[in-house]
Design a protein around this motif. Structure first.
Motif, mmCIF file in Angstrom:
data_model
loop_
_atom_site.group_PDB
_atom_site.id
_atom_site.type_symbol
_atom_site.label_atom_id
_atom_site.label_comp_id
_atom_site.label_asym_id
_atom_site.label_seq_id
_atom_site.Cartn_x
_atom_site.Cartn_y
_atom_site.Cartn_z
ATOM 1 N N MET A 1 25.318 74.912 62.473
ATOM 2 C CA MET A 1 24.774 73.547 62.439
ATOM 3 C C MET A 1 24.670 73.008 61.019
ATOM 4 O O MET A 1 24.879 71.853 60.758
ATOM 5 C CB MET A 1 23.400 73.511 63.099
ATOM 6 N N CYS A 2 24.305 73.895 60.072
ATOM 7 C CA CYS A 2 24.352 73.506 58.663
ATOM 8 C C CYS A 2 24.460 74.764 57.822
ATOM 9 O O CYS A 2 24.132 75.865 58.278
ATOM 10 C CB CYS A 2 23.143 72.654 58.259
ATOM 11 N N THR A 3 24.957 74.599 56.618
ATOM 12 C CA THR A 3 25.071 75.711 55.686
ATOM 13 C C THR A 3 24.317 75.356 54.409
ATOM 14 O O THR A 3 24.092 74.174 54.114
ATOM 15 C CB THR A 3 26.541 76.006 55.332
ATOM 16 N N LEU A 4 23.928 76.388 53.667
ATOM 17 C CA LEU A 4 23.281 76.185 52.371
ATOM 18 C C LEU A 4 23.990 77.061 51.359
ATOM 19 O O LEU A 4 24.052 78.278 51.503
ATOM 20 C CB LEU A 4 21.791 76.540 52.438
ATOM 21 N N GLU A 5 24.541 76.431 50.336
ATOM 22 C CA GLU A 5 25.254 77.134 49.275
ATOM 23 C C GLU A 5 24.554 76.858 47.957
ATOM 24 O O GLU A 5 24.124 75.738 47.694
ATOM 25 C CB GLU A 5 26.707 76.639 49.207
ATOM 26 N N LYS A 6 24.446 77.885 47.128
ATOM 27 C CA LYS A 6 23.839 77.719 45.810
ATOM 28 C C LYS A 6 24.918 77.816 44.744
ATOM 29 O O LYS A 6 25.649 78.808 44.667
ATOM 30 C CB LYS A 6 22.767 78.783 45.566
ATOM 31 N N ARG A 7 25.038 76.758 43.946
ATOM 32 C CA ARG A 7 25.969 76.734 42.822
ATOM 33 C C ARG A 7 25.155 76.565 41.557
ATOM 34 O O ARG A 7 24.710 75.464 41.230
ATOM 35 C CB ARG A 7 26.975 75.595 42.961
ATOM 36 N N GLY A 8 24.926 77.672 40.860
ATOM 37 C CA GLY A 8 24.021 77.607 39.723
ATOM 38 C C GLY A 8 22.621 77.278 40.204
ATOM 39 O O GLY A 8 22.050 78.003 41.039
ATOM 40 N N ASN A 9 22.077 76.182 39.720
ATOM 41 C CA ASN A 9 20.755 75.743 40.159
ATOM 42 C C ASN A 9 20.837 74.582 41.151
ATOM 43 O O ASN A 9 19.831 73.912 41.404
ATOM 44 C CB ASN A 9 19.898 75.330 38.955
ATOM 45 N N ILE A 10 22.026 74.353 41.697
ATOM 46 C CA ILE A 10 22.221 73.278 42.670
ATOM 47 C C ILE A 10 22.376 73.887 44.064
ATOM 48 O O ILE A 10 23.223 74.748 44.284
ATOM 49 C CB ILE A 10 23.480 72.451 42.341
ATOM 50 N N PHE A 11 21.570 73.434 44.989
ATOM 51 C CA PHE A 11 21.701 73.824 46.389
ATOM 52 C C PHE A 11 22.477 72.729 47.122
ATOM 53 O O PHE A 11 22.138 71.543 47.008
ATOM 54 C CB PHE A 11 20.332 73.992 47.048
ATOM 55 N N ILE A 12 23.492 73.119 47.875
ATOM 56 C CA ILE A 12 24.269 72.158 48.649
ATOM 57 C C ILE A 12 24.090 72.471 50.130
ATOM 58 O O ILE A 12 24.534 73.516 50.627
ATOM 59 C CB ILE A 12 25.757 72.179 48.263
ATOM 60 N N LEU A 13 23.437 71.566 50.821
ATOM 61 C CA LEU A 13 23.174 71.680 52.262
ATOM 62 C C LEU A 13 24.205 70.814 52.976
ATOM 63 O O LEU A 13 24.242 69.601 52.763
ATOM 64 C CB LEU A 13 21.739 71.224 52.557
ATOM 65 N N THR A 14 25.017 71.430 53.812
ATOM 66 C CA THR A 14 26.113 70.716 54.478
ATOM 67 C C THR A 14 25.940 70.767 55.986
ATOM 68 O O THR A 14 25.821 71.858 56.564
ATOM 69 C CB THR A 14 27.473 71.326 54.105
ATOM 70 N N GLU A 41 14.188 80.125 47.370
ATOM 71 C CA GLU A 41 15.166 80.783 46.502
ATOM 72 C C GLU A 41 15.266 80.147 45.119
ATOM 73 O O GLU A 41 15.947 80.698 44.243
ATOM 74 C CB GLU A 41 16.545 80.773 47.173
ATOM 75 N N ALA A 42 14.617 79.016 44.909
ATOM 76 C CA ALA A 42 14.682 78.358 43.602
ATOM 77 C C ALA A 42 13.892 79.184 42.581
ATOM 78 O O ALA A 42 12.710 79.452 42.768
ATOM 79 C CB ALA A 42 14.115 76.950 43.697
ATOM 80 N N THR A 43 14.566 79.597 41.520
ATOM 81 C CA THR A 43 13.912 80.408 40.485
ATOM 82 C C THR A 43 13.793 79.652 39.165
ATOM 83 O O THR A 43 13.268 80.175 38.201
ATOM 84 C CB THR A 43 14.699 81.706 40.250
ATOM 85 N N ALA A 44 14.307 78.459 39.096
ATOM 86 C CA ALA A 44 14.284 77.635 37.890
ATOM 87 C C ALA A 44 14.404 76.189 38.344
ATOM 88 O O ALA A 44 14.579 75.929 39.540
ATOM 89 C CB ALA A 44 15.450 78.011 36.968
ATOM 90 N N PRO A 45 14.285 75.224 37.424
ATOM 91 C CA PRO A 45 14.511 73.837 37.851
ATOM 92 C C PRO A 45 15.791 73.712 38.654
ATOM 93 O O PRO A 45 16.849 74.195 38.242
ATOM 94 C CB PRO A 45 14.582 73.080 36.525
ATOM 95 N N SER A 46 15.712 73.096 39.806
ATOM 96 C CA SER A 46 16.829 73.034 40.746
ATOM 97 C C SER A 46 16.968 71.629 41.308
ATOM 98 O O SER A 46 16.138 70.755 41.054
ATOM 99 C CB SER A 46 16.611 74.033 41.901
ATOM 100 N N ALA A 47 18.013 71.417 42.087
ATOM 101 C CA ALA A 47 18.217 70.165 42.810
ATOM 102 C C ALA A 47 18.866 70.490 44.145
ATOM 103 O O ALA A 47 19.578 71.488 44.281
ATOM 104 C CB ALA A 47 19.093 69.197 42.010
ATOM 105 N N LEU A 48 18.609 69.644 45.136
ATOM 106 C CA LEU A 48 19.191 69.811 46.470
ATOM 107 C C LEU A 48 20.090 68.629 46.783
ATOM 108 O O LEU A 48 19.681 67.473 46.642
ATOM 109 C CB LEU A 48 18.081 69.899 47.523
ATOM 110 N N ILE A 49 21.306 68.922 47.230
ATOM 111 C CA ILE A 49 22.242 67.902 47.704
ATOM 112 C C ILE A 49 22.431 68.106 49.207
ATOM 113 O O ILE A 49 22.706 69.218 49.655
ATOM 114 C CB ILE A 49 23.602 68.015 46.998
ATOM 115 N N THR A 50 22.287 67.029 49.979
ATOM 116 C CA THR A 50 22.573 67.080 51.404
ATOM 117 C C THR A 50 23.824 66.253 51.680
ATOM 118 O O THR A 50 23.915 65.101 51.258
ATOM 119 C CB THR A 50 21.404 66.524 52.235
ATOM 120 N N THR A 51 24.778 66.850 52.379
ATOM 121 C CA THR A 51 26.023 66.153 52.708
ATOM 122 C C THR A 51 26.470 66.598 54.095
ATOM 123 O O THR A 51 25.722 67.275 54.804
ATOM 124 C CB THR A 51 27.099 66.413 51.635
ATOM 125 N N ALA A 52 27.656 66.193 54.524
ATOM 126 C CA ALA A 52 28.117 66.521 55.871
ATOM 127 C C ALA A 52 29.629 66.578 55.926
ATOM 128 O O ALA A 52 30.319 65.914 55.146
ATOM 129 C CB ALA A 52 27.597 65.488 56.876
#
Length: 243
Positions: A1-14, A41-52
């Motif tokens: 239904m959705c995935t969560l990928e971490k790229r560096g400090n960026i989380f991408i929710l698809t 899972e955030a261990t430092a300043p992070s950001a979340l992106i939601t896309t589809a």
């Protein structure tokens, strides 16, 4: 239904799976779990992106799923979406919606819950469809729209004209932050913005504390159990038939 990928400090929710990403309890629960995982899972300043994936960001509530018992199932969807909205507002990191396809009704609401909205130019629109299909907007939808759509004229067009806003029109009205030529460019721009925000090295709890103050009226309105329409069987049948 959705995935969560971490790229560096960026989380991408698809959002994945169903073509139009209708917000039924299963999908909403999946998104909520991903948001909570990003928090944990955030261990430092992070950001979340939601896309589809695909031509839709989200086509709103799954009214076909709800039609067998609209009052009960409608309230289940409302309760779960309100919980997700609260999770996003309280998330201790900046949030970005990379809207790479149509975002309608509750799907538009999902995009509005993010701090920034980026949109593709070549396909998709923002569309609050309730008026066109004969449903009333709940007060918490309106509270969120008032918080995120500053122009009274733009708000009227969204809520009282069911305007279908392309990326360029939404940018002109101040509803989105930028538009990009296609889905890939939209996501890349969102990642670039996320990296810029992460580099600011803000304290996450301070960030979310300010956001919750900005969204105080929205958070108060989430206490209501009102859902889209709050209608009887006759109205429900009519609304579903218009989908």
């Amino acid at each position: 239904m959705c995935t969560l990928e971490k790229r560096g400090n960026i989380f991408i929710l698809t959002l994945t799976g169903e073509a139009d990403h209708r917000l039924n309890p299963t999908l909403i629960d999946s998104i909520t779990a991903a948001v909570r995982r990003a928090r944990s899972e955030a261990t430092a300043p992070s950001a979340l992106i939601t896309t589809a994936q695909g031509k839709f960001f989200s086509n709103g509530y799954d009214l076909k799923w709800a039609k067998q018992d609209m009052e009960r199932r409608g309230k289940i969807m409302s309760s779960k979406l309100r919980l997700l909205v609260a999770e996003l507002i309280n998330l201790p990191m900046p949030t970005i919606a990379a809207v790479t396809g149509h975002a309608s009704a509750a799907g538009f609401v999902l995009a509005l819950c993010h701090d920034y909205i980026l949109m593709r130019r070549d396909r998709g629109f923002l569309y609050m469809s309730e008026l066109d299909i004969g449903l009333r907007l709940p007060a918490w939808f309106i509270a969120l729209m008032k918080c995120k759509i500053g122009s009274p004229v733009a708000l009227r067009e969204v809520a009282l004209a069911s305007a279908k806003l392309t990326g360029d029109i939404a940018l002109q009205k101040g509803i989105v932050d930028s538009v990009h030529n296609n889905a890939d460019e939209t996501l890349k721009a969102a990642e670039k913005l996320g990296e810029e925000l992460v580099r600011r090295n803000w304290d996450g709890n301070t960030y979310s504390g300010i956001r919750t103050t900005l969204f105080a009226q929205v958070l108060d309105s989430l206490e209501s159990d009102e859902t889209v329409g709050d209608f009887g069987k006759k109205e429900a049948k009519k609304a579903v038939s218009r989908l």
